[in-house]
Design an enzyme around this catalytic site. Structure first.
Site, PDB file in Angstrom:
ATOM      1  N   ILE A  90       0.829  -1.201   0.000  1.00 38.26           N
ATOM      2  CA  ILE A  90       0.000   0.000   0.000  1.00 38.26           C
ATOM      3  C   ILE A  90       0.868   1.258   0.000  1.00 38.26           C
ATOM      4  O   ILE A  90       1.978   1.242   0.530  1.00 38.26           O
ATOM      5  CB  ILE A  90      -0.976  -0.022   1.205  1.00 38.26           C
ATOM      6  CG1 ILE A  90      -1.926   1.180   1.207  1.00 38.26           C
ATOM      7  CG2 ILE A  90      -0.239  -0.181   2.515  1.00 38.26           C
ATOM      8  CD1 ILE A  90      -3.067   1.080   2.229  1.00 38.26           C
ATOM      9  N   CYS A  91       0.338   2.322  -0.596  1.00 42.64           N
ATOM     10  CA  CYS A  91       0.947   3.649  -0.601  1.00 42.64           C
ATOM     11  C   CYS A  91       2.199   3.663  -1.480  1.00 42.64           C
ATOM     12  O   CYS A  91       2.120   3.425  -2.667  1.00 42.64           O
ATOM     13  CB  CYS A  91       1.225   4.096   0.832  1.00 42.64           C
ATOM     14  SG  CYS A  91       1.685   5.834   1.009  1.00 42.64           S
ATOM     15  N   ALA A  92       3.357   3.895  -0.912  1.00 41.79           N
ATOM     16  CA  ALA A  92       4.612   3.884  -1.673  1.00 41.79           C
ATOM     17  C   ALA A  92       5.153   2.472  -1.831  1.00 41.79           C
ATOM     18  O   ALA A  92       5.967   2.217  -2.730  1.00 41.79           O
ATOM     19  CB  ALA A  92       5.655   4.761  -0.986  1.00 41.79           C
ATOM     20  N   SER A 115      -2.725  -0.784  -2.997  1.00 44.14           N
ATOM     21  CA  SER A 115      -3.678   0.240  -2.574  1.00 44.14           C
ATOM     22  C   SER A 115      -2.971   1.584  -2.525  1.00 44.14           C
ATOM     23  O   SER A 115      -1.739   1.655  -2.514  1.00 44.14           O
ATOM     24  CB  SER A 115      -4.269  -0.138  -1.217  1.00 44.14           C
ATOM     25  OG  SER A 115      -5.347   0.700  -0.874  1.00 44.14           O
TER      26      SER A 115
END
Length: 179
Positions: free
Chosen positions: A99-101, A146
């Protein structure tokens, strides 16, 4: 067993949501501290990991979860243990969720080529060969990605659905009053 890796600088919501929701559903989750068992998140919250990375063994692996955050993502990517777990999961056909980075780690390994994936804004170029979308969560085969802290609950529920089915995810969704 689901292994959630925690490295200094991880995004707290992106780690806690999957840990919490999976455990609510009875999934065995082990948190793994990269380099230490007391791991400080990007907003100063310290979590006590269940085990140290040097002690973790991927034998009973169902999924690997990589929270984002900075510099947490970079610390995860530079960990030989995290790399070993990702490789083992891929070889076994287990789920790899980021998720994210953190999807950038998968992109750098070439694992997202030809797959749908999402990430935090500005990291799209790191998802080498992926078809990058804008939805909150992308599921493509064993890879779940995500976009960020605001999508952490959706990410956790998608992971739960992949592991235990939509019924389990719907039950948890209802219990936390999530639309």
């Amino acid at each position: 067993m689901v292994y959630v890796f925690l490295a200094n600088g991880f995004e707290e919501m992106e780690a806690i949501a999957p840990i919490d929701l999976l455990r609510r559903a009875g999934v065995d989750v082990t948190t793994v501290g990269v380099g230490a068992t007391a791991v400080r998140g990007s907003h100063g919250i310290v979590l006590a990991a269940d085990t140290l990375d040097s002690s973790a063994m991927p034998d009973d692996l169902e999924a690997v979860v990589l929270p984002g955050g900075m510099p947490g993502t970079l610390n995860l990517e530079h960990s030989p243990v995290v790399q070993k777990f990702i490789d083992h999961a891929v070889e076994k056909g287990a789920i790899v969720a980021a998720i994210c980075a953190a999807p950038s780690i998968l992109g750098h390994k070439g694992l997202l080529k030809g797959r749908k994936a999402v990430c935090y804004e500005g990291f799209e170029g790191e998802l080498e060969g992926a078809s990058v979308g804008s939805e909150p969560v992308a599921v493509d085969g064993p890879f779940i990605t995500s976009r960020g802290a605001g999508t952490a609950t959706q990410f956790a529920l998608a992971l739960l659905a992949a592991l235990r089915g939509e019924g389990a995810a719907d039950k948890v969704r209802g219990s936390i009053l999530c639309p």
